[in-house]
Design a protein around this motif. Structure first.
Motif, PDB file in Angstrom:
ATOM      1  N   ARG A  27       2.025   7.103 -42.731  1.00 34.24           N
ATOM      2  CA  ARG A  27       1.423   5.808 -42.423  1.00 34.24           C
ATOM      3  C   ARG A  27       1.253   5.584 -40.939  1.00 34.24           C
ATOM      4  N   THR A  28       1.367   6.678 -40.154  1.00 30.86           N
ATOM      5  CA  THR A  28       1.270   6.538 -38.700  1.00 30.86           C
ATOM      6  C   THR A  28      -0.001   7.162 -38.155  1.00 30.86           C
ATOM      7  N   ARG A  31      -1.635   6.195 -34.899  1.00 34.98           N
ATOM      8  CA  ARG A  31      -0.916   6.421 -33.640  1.00 34.98           C
ATOM      9  C   ARG A  31      -1.409   7.686 -32.933  1.00 34.98           C
ATOM     10  N   TYR A 100      -0.155  12.345 -29.913  1.00 32.78           N
ATOM     11  CA  TYR A 100       0.195  10.932 -29.836  1.00 32.78           C
ATOM     12  C   TYR A 100      -0.754  10.244 -28.860  1.00 32.78           C
TER      13      TYR A 100
END
Length: 125
Positions: A27-28, A31, A100
């Protein structure tokens, strides 16, 4: 952490098209900036394109600009690489990778922490 898996590779004739997909787990997804790279036998890994976490920023290598298009669907946790006007020199293993998110997207493979297993693209004459 994120895991990415490529799909959509295959054999295509010169001048043809393929669309690669990079599906991410977790669910990232938003990011991460997502990049596409390729590696041909005996050559270094080559940057192709990157899309920012929001989809608002894209950067392309000169070798694919105008032929390849990167896009992402954050609802489907997927990034796409549409490849048109393929050439035999596009033959390689294609990888997607996650970095990231940064203020400025990166084109350097060594800054990407998470890589898929790759998908083979072969372009014949």
């Amino acid at each position: 952490q994120v895991q990415v898996v490529e799909s959509g590779g295959g054999l295509v004739q010169a001048g043809g098209s393929l669309r690669l997909s990079c599906a991410a787990s977790g669910r990232t997804f938003t990011r991460y900036d997502i990049g596409w790279f390729r590696q041909a036998p005996g050559k270094d890994r080559e940057f192709l394109a990157v899309v920012s976490w929001s989809g608002g920023s894209t950067v392309y290598a000169e070798s694919v600009k105008g032929r390849f298009t990167i896009s992402r669907d954050n609802f489907k946790n997927t990034v796409y690489l549409q490849m048109n006007s393929l050439k035999p020199e596009d033959t390689a293993v294609y990888y997607c990778a996650a970095d990231y998110r940064r203020a400025v997207v990166s084109v350097h493979p060594n800054e990407y922490a998470y890589w898929g297993q790759g998908t083979q693209v072969t372009v014949s004459l």
